[in-house]
Design a protein around this motif. Sequence first.
Motif, PDB file in Angstrom:
ATOM      1  N   TYR A  32      51.037  24.943  17.172  1.00 57.08           N
ATOM      2  CA  TYR A  32      51.033  26.313  16.689  1.00 57.08           C
ATOM      3  C   TYR A  32      50.944  26.210  15.161  1.00 57.08           C
ATOM      4  CZ  TYR A  32      52.961  27.602  21.276  1.00 57.08           C
ATOM      5  OH  TYR A  32      53.175  27.771  22.618  1.00 57.08           O
ATOM      6  N   PHE A  34      50.817  28.349  11.312  1.00 59.02           N
ATOM      7  CA  PHE A  34      51.250  29.569  10.639  1.00 59.02           C
ATOM      8  C   PHE A  34      50.891  29.524   9.160  1.00 59.02           C
ATOM      9  CE2 PHE A  34      54.172  30.722  14.115  1.00 59.02           C
ATOM     10  CZ  PHE A  34      54.454  29.480  14.667  1.00 59.02           C
ATOM     11  N   TYR A  36      52.477  31.601   5.810  1.00 60.07           N
ATOM     12  CA  TYR A  36      53.479  32.522   5.286  1.00 60.07           C
ATOM     13  C   TYR A  36      53.178  32.790   3.810  1.00 60.07           C
ATOM     14  CZ  TYR A  36      56.550  31.532   9.321  1.00 60.07           C
ATOM     15  OH  TYR A  36      57.096  31.409  10.581  1.00 60.07           O
ATOM     16  N   GLY A  43      61.981  36.360   0.316  1.00 60.43           N
ATOM     17  CA  GLY A  43      61.852  35.344   1.345  1.00 60.43           C
ATOM     18  C   GLY A  43      60.413  35.237   1.820  1.00 60.43           C
ATOM     19  N   LEU A  44      60.152  34.230   2.655  1.00 60.57           N
ATOM     20  CA  LEU A  44      58.813  34.059   3.219  1.00 60.57           C
ATOM     21  C   LEU A  44      58.586  35.124   4.289  1.00 60.57           C
ATOM     22  CD1 LEU A  44      59.674  31.172   2.104  1.00 60.57           C
ATOM     23  CD2 LEU A  44      58.039  30.262   3.751  1.00 60.57           C
ATOM     24  N   LEU A  46      55.526  36.286   7.376  1.00 57.37           N
ATOM     25  CA  LEU A  46      54.381  35.799   8.124  1.00 57.37           C
ATOM     26  C   LEU A  46      53.115  36.538   7.732  1.00 57.37           C
ATOM     27  CD1 LEU A  46      53.586  33.884  10.519  1.00 57.37           C
ATOM     28  CD2 LEU A  46      53.709  35.931  11.963  1.00 57.37           C
ATOM     29  N   SER A  94      53.805  23.662  14.107  1.00 61.64           N
ATOM     30  CA  SER A  94      54.862  23.538  15.100  1.00 61.64           C
ATOM     31  C   SER A  94      54.269  22.943  16.366  1.00 61.64           C
ATOM     32  CB  SER A  94      55.463  24.925  15.380  1.00 61.64           C
ATOM     33  OG  SER A  94      56.343  24.890  16.463  1.00 61.64           O
ATOM     34  N   TYR A 101      59.986  22.485  19.075  1.00 67.73           N
ATOM     35  CA  TYR A 101      58.906  23.180  18.383  1.00 67.73           C
ATOM     36  C   TYR A 101      59.329  23.633  16.998  1.00 67.73           C
ATOM     37  CZ  TYR A 101      55.625  23.409  22.288  1.00 67.73           C
ATOM     38  OH  TYR A 101      54.724  23.098  23.272  1.00 67.73           O
ATOM     39  N   ILE A 102      60.278  22.928  16.410  1.00 69.37           N
ATOM     40  CA  ILE A 102      60.733  23.320  15.077  1.00 69.37           C
ATOM     41  C   ILE A 102      59.602  23.080  14.078  1.00 69.37           C
ATOM     42  CG2 ILE A 102      62.418  22.906  13.269  1.00 69.37           C
ATOM     43  CD1 ILE A 102      63.461  24.242  15.862  1.00 69.37           C
ATOM     44  N   PRO A 103      59.221  24.088  13.310  1.00 67.93           N
ATOM     45  CA  PRO A 103      58.059  23.944  12.426  1.00 67.93           C
ATOM     46  C   PRO A 103      58.343  23.090  11.196  1.00 67.93           C
ATOM     47  CG  PRO A 103      59.047  26.116  12.173  1.00 67.93           C
ATOM     48  CD  PRO A 103      59.758  25.452  13.316  1.00 67.93           C
TER      49      PRO A 103
ATOM     50  N   TYR B  31      67.453  31.347  17.613  1.00 66.62           N
ATOM     51  CA  TYR B  31      67.442  30.242  16.653  1.00 66.62           C
ATOM     52  C   TYR B  31      67.772  30.754  15.255  1.00 66.62           C
ATOM     53  CZ  TYR B  31      65.369  27.025  20.013  1.00 66.62           C
ATOM     54  OH  TYR B  31      65.149  26.224  21.098  1.00 66.62           O
ATOM     55  N   PHE B  33      68.068  29.186  11.186  1.00 68.23           N
ATOM     56  CA  PHE B  33      67.735  28.069  10.308  1.00 68.23           C
ATOM     57  C   PHE B  33      68.306  28.316   8.909  1.00 68.23           C
ATOM     58  CE2 PHE B  33      64.386  26.461  13.163  1.00 68.23           C
ATOM     59  CZ  PHE B  33      64.080  27.604  13.891  1.00 68.23           C
ATOM     60  N   TYR B  48      69.635  23.637  11.810  1.00 74.94           N
ATOM     61  CA  TYR B  48      69.304  24.782  12.629  1.00 74.94           C
ATOM     62  C   TYR B  48      70.193  24.843  13.864  1.00 74.94           C
ATOM     63  CZ  TYR B  48      66.368  22.162  16.024  1.00 74.94           C
ATOM     64  OH  TYR B  48      65.893  21.308  17.001  1.00 74.94           O
ATOM     65  N   PHE B  91      67.807  29.930   1.849  1.00 72.86           N
ATOM     66  CA  PHE B  91      67.292  30.929   2.775  1.00 72.86           C
ATOM     67  C   PHE B  91      67.866  30.707   4.165  1.00 72.86           C
ATOM     68  CE2 PHE B  91      64.251  33.155   0.286  1.00 72.86           C
ATOM     69  CZ  PHE B  91      63.713  32.247  -0.614  1.00 72.86           C
ATOM     70  N   ALA B  98      61.904  28.384  19.237  1.00 69.01           N
ATOM     71  CA  ALA B  98      61.646  27.402  18.194  1.00 69.01           C
ATOM     72  C   ALA B  98      60.223  27.484  17.679  1.00 69.01           C
ATOM     73  CB  ALA B  98      61.936  26.008  18.724  1.00 69.01           C
ATOM     74  N   GLY B  99      59.261  27.745  18.526  1.00 73.20           N
ATOM     75  CA  GLY B  99      57.863  27.745  18.115  1.00 73.20           C
ATOM     76  C   GLY B  99      57.340  29.083  17.644  1.00 73.20           C
ATOM     77  N   ASN B 100      58.165  30.095  17.699  1.00 69.96           N
ATOM     78  CA  ASN B 100      57.748  31.412  17.232  1.00 69.96           C
ATOM     79  C   ASN B 100      57.853  31.519  15.712  1.00 69.96           C
ATOM     80  OD1 ASN B 100      59.156  32.668  20.160  1.00 69.96           O
ATOM     81  ND2 ASN B 100      57.039  33.019  19.608  1.00 69.96           N
ATOM     82  N   GLU B 101      57.251  32.557  15.173  1.00 64.75           N
ATOM     83  CA  GLU B 101      57.367  32.761  13.740  1.00 64.75           C
ATOM     84  C   GLU B 101      58.822  32.996  13.358  1.00 64.75           C
ATOM     85  OE1 GLU B 101      55.774  34.716  15.836  1.00 64.75           O
ATOM     86  OE2 GLU B 101      55.848  36.835  15.264  1.00 64.75           O
ATOM     87  N   GLN B 102      59.136  32.567  12.139  1.00 68.45           N
ATOM     88  CA  GLN B 102      60.481  32.737  11.632  1.00 68.45           C
ATOM     89  C   GLN B 102      60.527  33.960  10.717  1.00 68.45           C
ATOM     90  OE1 GLN B 102      61.936  29.121   9.863  1.00 68.45           O
ATOM     91  NE2 GLN B 102      61.555  27.924  11.695  1.00 68.45           N
ATOM     92  N   PHE B 104      62.522  35.431   7.620  1.00 65.78           N
ATOM     93  CA  PHE B 104      63.372  34.946   6.539  1.00 65.78           C
ATOM     94  C   PHE B 104      64.172  36.074   5.905  1.00 65.78           C
ATOM     95  CE2 PHE B 104      62.207  30.499   5.533  1.00 65.78           C
ATOM     96  CZ  PHE B 104      61.186  30.326   6.446  1.00 65.78           C
ATOM     97  N   GLY B 105      65.384  35.727   5.490  1.00 64.25           N
ATOM     98  CA  GLY B 105      66.158  36.631   4.671  1.00 64.25           C
ATOM     99  C   GLY B 105      65.676  36.588   3.231  1.00 64.25           C
TER     100      GLY B 105
END
Lengths: 115, 113
Positions: A32, A34, A36, A43-44, A46, A94, A101-103, B31, B33, B48, B91, B98-102, B104-105
């Motif tokens: 996967y 991405f 950002y 913050g970042l 998407l 990822s 799947y940790i990116p 999840y 992080f 995480y 952050f 886990a594989g989805n978009e994150q 962020f704060g």
Amino acid sequence: AQSVTQLGSHVSVSEGALVLLRCNYSSSVPPYLFWYVQYPNQGLQLLLKYTSAATLVKGINGFEAEFKKSETSFHLTKPSAHMSDAAEYFCAVSDASGGSYIPTFGRGTSLIVHP
Amino acid sequence: DAGVIQSPRHEVTEMGQEVTLRCKPISGHDYLFWYRQTMMRGLELLIYFNNNVPIDDSGMPEDRFSAKMPNASFSTLKIQPSEPRDSAVYFCASSWRAGNEQFFGPGTRLTVL
């Protein structure tokens, strides 16, 4: 293990010019991918993501990226830069190669837009 | 949803003091992080959690750093004692899987004098 390389820590373009931010990855399994964006003091967030559907992915603010498996690349483009596009851009990959799947994030590319 | 919430937004402290950073993830995300961002090292994953359980803390730089997630809506990152080299933006991010978009704060800018 997966890794991400963003070529060029800084890219400078004129307003209205093409934006091209490069991202190459290494992955032993289908990834996967991405992009950002990080605006100053934020913050970042998407921009777009590739998850094995269409290889050309369209994101927000007119950005798009093309997944090229043969080149292991996922470059980000925008036909015409705007002053508001000035920001830091991060590519992330990822996959399940590490058991999860940790990116992994690239080092980032700072986009500078000149008037 | 209000997004990922972090507090404080800015923290200035003196070397040797204890620092606690706080994070509230998006409801329903499994999840969480913690990242640190500096000019020199870029964006580093510190630790995480999955369903409140720490999974990988190999990015935590030293024993001075610790993180907890007592419930699904709250996490802390603690530095004790703090040192000037800990100065960075920290952050918190959360995701469904886990594989989805994150998401962020806004980050906590920490300055240790």
